[in-house]
Design a protein around this motif. Structure first.
Motif, PDB file in Angstrom:
ATOM      1  N   LEU A 341       8.607  -9.413  -9.214  1.00 39.59           N
ATOM      2  CA  LEU A 341       8.783  -8.694  -7.946  1.00 39.59           C
ATOM      3  C   LEU A 341       9.397  -9.600  -6.882  1.00 39.59           C
ATOM      4  N   PRO A 342      10.228  -9.045  -6.021  1.00 35.70           N
ATOM      5  CA  PRO A 342      10.789  -9.877  -4.949  1.00 35.70           C
ATOM      6  C   PRO A 342       9.664 -10.353  -4.017  1.00 35.70           C
ATOM      7  N   PRO A 343       9.756 -11.596  -3.523  1.00 35.53           N
ATOM      8  CA  PRO A 343       8.691 -12.132  -2.653  1.00 35.53           C
ATOM      9  C   PRO A 343       8.421 -11.240  -1.445  1.00 35.53           C
ATOM     10  N   VAL A 344       9.476 -10.618  -0.912  1.00 33.39           N
ATOM     11  CA  VAL A 344       9.280  -9.773   0.272  1.00 33.39           C
ATOM     12  C   VAL A 344       8.367  -8.595  -0.070  1.00 33.39           C
ATOM     13  N   ALA A 345       8.623  -7.999  -1.243  1.00 36.99           N
ATOM     14  CA  ALA A 345       7.807  -6.842  -1.659  1.00 36.99           C
ATOM     15  C   ALA A 345       6.354  -7.258  -1.852  1.00 36.99           C
ATOM     16  N   LEU A 346       6.158  -8.436  -2.457  1.00 40.57           N
ATOM     17  CA  LEU A 346       4.793  -8.937  -2.660  1.00 40.57           C
ATOM     18  C   LEU A 346       4.092  -9.168  -1.328  1.00 40.57           C
ATOM     19  N   PHE A 347       4.824  -9.812  -0.427  1.00 44.19           N
ATOM     20  CA  PHE A 347       4.260 -10.137   0.889  1.00 44.19           C
ATOM     21  C   PHE A 347       3.839  -8.853   1.599  1.00 44.19           C
ATOM     22  N   VAL A 348       4.759  -7.892   1.626  1.00 43.91           N
ATOM     23  CA  VAL A 348       4.470  -6.619   2.304  1.00 43.91           C
ATOM     24  C   VAL A 348       3.277  -5.932   1.634  1.00 43.91           C
ATOM     25  N   GLY A 349       3.276  -5.924   0.306  1.00 46.04           N
ATOM     26  CA  GLY A 349       2.206  -5.263  -0.442  1.00 46.04           C
ATOM     27  C   GLY A 349       0.846  -5.865  -0.140  1.00 46.04           C
ATOM     28  N   PHE A 350       0.762  -7.183  -0.181  1.00 45.78           N
ATOM     29  CA  PHE A 350      -0.526  -7.840   0.059  1.00 45.78           C
ATOM     30  C   PHE A 350      -0.996  -7.651   1.511  1.00 45.78           C
ATOM     31  N   ILE A 351      -0.053  -7.722   2.445  1.00 45.11           N
ATOM     32  CA  ILE A 351      -0.450  -7.568   3.855  1.00 45.11           C
ATOM     33  C   ILE A 351      -0.952  -6.141   4.100  1.00 45.11           C
ATOM     34  N   LEU A 352      -0.240  -5.163   3.547  1.00 45.69           N
ATOM     35  CA  LEU A 352      -0.667  -3.764   3.706  1.00 45.69           C
ATOM     36  C   LEU A 352      -2.044  -3.540   3.077  1.00 45.69           C
ATOM     37  N   LEU A 353      -2.217  -4.077   1.874  1.00 44.77           N
ATOM     38  CA  LEU A 353      -3.488  -3.937   1.172  1.00 44.77           C
ATOM     39  C   LEU A 353      -4.627  -4.533   2.001  1.00 44.77           C
ATOM     40  N   THR A 354      -4.360  -5.707   2.577  1.00 42.65           N
ATOM     41  CA  THR A 354      -5.400  -6.382   3.378  1.00 42.65           C
ATOM     42  C   THR A 354      -5.757  -5.565   4.605  1.00 42.65           C
ATOM     43  N   VAL A 355      -4.730  -5.064   5.301  1.00 40.34           N
ATOM     44  CA  VAL A 355      -4.995  -4.309   6.537  1.00 40.34           C
ATOM     45  C   VAL A 355      -5.784  -3.029   6.228  1.00 40.34           C
ATOM     46  N   VAL A 356      -5.419  -2.361   5.147  1.00 45.54           N
ATOM     47  CA  VAL A 356      -6.152  -1.148   4.781  1.00 45.54           C
ATOM     48  C   VAL A 356      -7.611  -1.497   4.457  1.00 45.54           C
ATOM     49  N   LEU A 357      -7.777  -2.526   3.630  1.00 44.68           N
ATOM     50  CA  LEU A 357      -9.125  -2.907   3.190  1.00 44.68           C
ATOM     51  C   LEU A 357     -10.001  -3.362   4.356  1.00 44.68           C
ATOM     52  N   THR A 358      -9.428  -4.170   5.235  1.00 44.62           N
ATOM     53  CA  THR A 358     -10.230  -4.774   6.309  1.00 44.62           C
ATOM     54  C   THR A 358     -10.716  -3.732   7.316  1.00 44.62           C
ATOM     55  N   ASN A 359     -10.065  -2.568   7.338  1.00 46.75           N
ATOM     56  CA  ASN A 359     -10.529  -1.529   8.242  1.00 46.75           C
ATOM     57  C   ASN A 359     -11.719  -0.752   7.685  1.00 46.75           C
ATOM     58  N   PHE A 360     -12.016  -0.998   6.425  1.00 48.54           N
ATOM     59  CA  PHE A 360     -13.147  -0.281   5.819  1.00 48.54           C
ATOM     60  C   PHE A 360     -14.256  -1.216   5.357  1.00 48.54           C
ATOM     61  N   ILE A 361     -13.933  -2.479   5.095  1.00 49.33           N
ATOM     62  CA  ILE A 361     -14.995  -3.415   4.704  1.00 49.33           C
ATOM     63  C   ILE A 361     -14.928  -4.648   5.611  1.00 49.33           C
ATOM     64  N   SER A 362     -15.887  -5.532   5.457  1.00 48.70           N
ATOM     65  CA  SER A 362     -15.934  -6.739   6.292  1.00 48.70           C
ATOM     66  C   SER A 362     -14.640  -7.538   6.154  1.00 48.70           C
ATOM     67  N   ASN A 363     -14.175  -8.112   7.272  1.00 51.66           N
ATOM     68  CA  ASN A 363     -12.923  -8.881   7.197  1.00 51.66           C
ATOM     69  C   ASN A 363     -13.090 -10.134   6.329  1.00 51.66           C
TER      70      ASN A 363
END
Lengths: 448, 113
Positions: A341-363
């Protein structure tokens, strides 16, 4: 959560653990498979909160010691216990003591009042003042404590504003948001930062206190300014001028001066680590030595420090360690086909995943789960690890996303829609700023 | 019985008129001494885990400043969110419950059994 649900999630986590432990997974050795089992168990327990987060951390440490350590080349369970007293834990402990000293002697209020006295009467300036002070405090103390203090200061002002003036909502919302954002700026601001620092250190990348601030502070400042503009647009003040009274300046006695001097010396020690070569974690011991030796803080204070946070962090660090030493990170990268996967796609994917997760569980849990996964790519992008840590602080959407939001909501003056509508824009802005720094600015400047 | 409510009674004169004397001392938990308003006799002492005033939200802010809720967990956030409401509901429930004539020690023993 009702007992039935707790039992269900604990049983589910145990079943998932046992299932993965005994399931033959092609191309995966025993240590990695057992680590995956612990990882899934941690995921279920941390997301469901069926048992206290810190107890889940102890369970993780125990399972790693029993099931993973024996399958490593150098079988030693202590590598999973060491993270509970690692340098970042010590650094955080020092931060807790410092914050307790400031709070016990009212110096956080003194500092807040001193700055707020200078902001004048214009609503925009007052909003900026509250945001700036909250962020500044949350850089050095817990986001929750900073929010509680600043809301207590702001409440009389908020109640004095006309009920139809949107400024009331804006002022109340800006405090938790600034606390969440301010926590990004220093290693001791919030546990996800420490988790990222520890993970990078294990990978051979040393980031000291000043370097972290060099990386995260500019992004924090930009986010604060953008959040300030957004709140002014969404909650345009109707009044032209506001006046609010603050407590009279407190006269500082010798104890307060000792606490202040210790704060300054400690922060200076952290910022000048490159010159004196004393590790940040050792500098962090100074407040504890001084405050407890001089009797400024007592055993009761020591016992009530945020030990639960430290244990939770320790579990996260142990899990991260296991993911790395067992080779699970590399297995995930190759077997899930993420290498191509291109690094940009990975970066975007992980950041999005983190933001979604952190709004529902402990940071902290979000960072503890995602940072180890990003380490598989760390050779290519250390900025991804830092980006994930910062993204874990973007808990802006809901009252239950993080205690600062819950405290603001508890005032009864906010509605969920106020927080959600504003928070989702702040979270999107945060994603944009983190991507900009992580993909463009940090790599170009070569600072990570 | 899930909970019981009792109005304090003076052991000397049986009066139900009492005064709460709140003792705050550095390094100690807050203690409340209950005194009979009629004869001044000692009625009871309570040791508080947490003090909440008629302004529960302000009490919450003070508690939170002391790091009373340091982990950013969902359950903790929910607890904070429902803080004032819980106190309001419990107060209403307590005032509406039938009062027991049992001694507090007896109630404690019965409920803990």
């Amino acid at each position: 959560m009702k007992l039935g649900w707790r039992i269900f999630f604990v049983t589910l986590s145990a079943a998932a653990f046992a299932g993965i432990c005994f399931a033959p997974i092609p191309g995966m050795d025993t240590a990695a498979r057992h680590t995956l089992a612990v990882f899934v168990l941690a995921l279920i327990l941390w997301v469901s909160e069926a048992i206290p987060l810190y107890i889940a951390s102890l369970v993780i440490a125990a399972l790693l010691s029993i099931f993973v350590a024996q399958h490593l080349p150098v079988a030693d369970y202590k590598i999973f216990l060491a993270p509970f007293f690692s340098p970042v834990i010590l650094l955080f402990l020092g931060g807790f003591v410092l914050a307790r000293g400031l709070e016990s002697y009212g110096l956080d209020s003194v500092l807040a009042s001193a700055i707020l006295r200078k902001v004048g009467k214009k609503p925009a300036a007052i909003l900026a003042g509250f945001m700036g002070v909250t962020a500044l405090l949350s850089m050095w103390m817990s986001n929750t404590a900073a929010t509680a203090l600043m809301i207590a200061v702001a409440l009389p002002l908020i109640r004095s504003i006309d009920e139809k003036d949107p400024m009331r909502i804006g002022l109340l919302l800006c405090i938790p948001f600034s606390a969440n954002l301010g926590g990004m700026a220093t290693p001791i601001g919030t546990p996800p930062n420490a988790i990222a620092i520890a993970a990078l250190r294990d990978a051979g990348v040393q980031i000291n206190f000043l370097e972290w601030m060099g990386i995260a502070l500019p992004a924090t400042l930009i986010l604060l300014v953008l959040a300030w503009i957004l709140i002014l647009i969404l909650f345009r003040p109707k009044t032209k001028a506001l006046s609010f009274s603050l407590h009279k300046a407190k006269k500082l006695g010798w104890k307060e001066w000792v606490v202040l001097t210790t704060l300054l010396v400690t922060v200076l020690g952290w910022l000048t680590g490159r010159f004196h070569r004393i590790p940040d974690a050792i500098v962090a011991l100074l407040p504890a030595l001084i405050f407890f030796s001089l009797g400024l803080l007592r055993r009761k204070d020591f016992r009530s420090l945020g030990w639960d946070v430290l244990i939770l962090m320790g579990g996260g660090l142990a899990l991260g360690k296991a993911v790395a030493v067992s080779g699970l990170d590399k297995w995930l990268v190759t077997s899930l086909g993420m290498e191509g996967l291109p690094p940009v796609a990975l970066f975007v994917g992980f950041i999005l995943l983190t933001v979604v997760l952190t709004n529902f569980i402990s940071n902290t849990s979000s960072a503890a789960l995602i940072v180890p996964l990003t380490m598989g790519f760390a050779g290519g992008s250390n900025s991804l690890v830092v980006g994930v840590a910062l993204a874990a602080s973007a808990s802006m959407l809901l009252p239950v996303s993080t205690p600062p939001n819950a405290i603001a909501f508890g005032s009864g003056l906010l509605k969920v829609k106020h927080m959600f509508r504003t928070g989702i824009i702040v979270a999107v802005i945060a994603i944009g700023v983190i991507l900009m720094f992580g993909l463009v600015i940090w790599p170009r400047l070569g600072i990570i | 019985m899930s909970f019981a409510v009792k109005i304090e009674t003076c052991p000397q004169c049986r009066s139900r008129k009492t005064e709460n004397l709140v003792r705050v001392e550095p390094g100690c938990p807050v203690r409340v001494y209950v005194r009979c308003s009629e004869c001044g006799a000692f009625v009871a002492r309570y040791t508080l885990e947490r003090y909440t005033s008629d302004k529960p939200y302000e009490s919450l802010l003070k508690f939170s400043r002391r790091g009373g809720c340091s982990i950013a967990s969902r359950s903790h956030a929910q607890e904070l969110e429902g803080f004032s409401k819980k106190i309001e509901t419990e107060f209403k429930e307590t005032t509406e419950a039938p009062f027991t004539e049992l001694k507090v020690e007896e109630i404690i023993c019965e409920l803990k059994r």
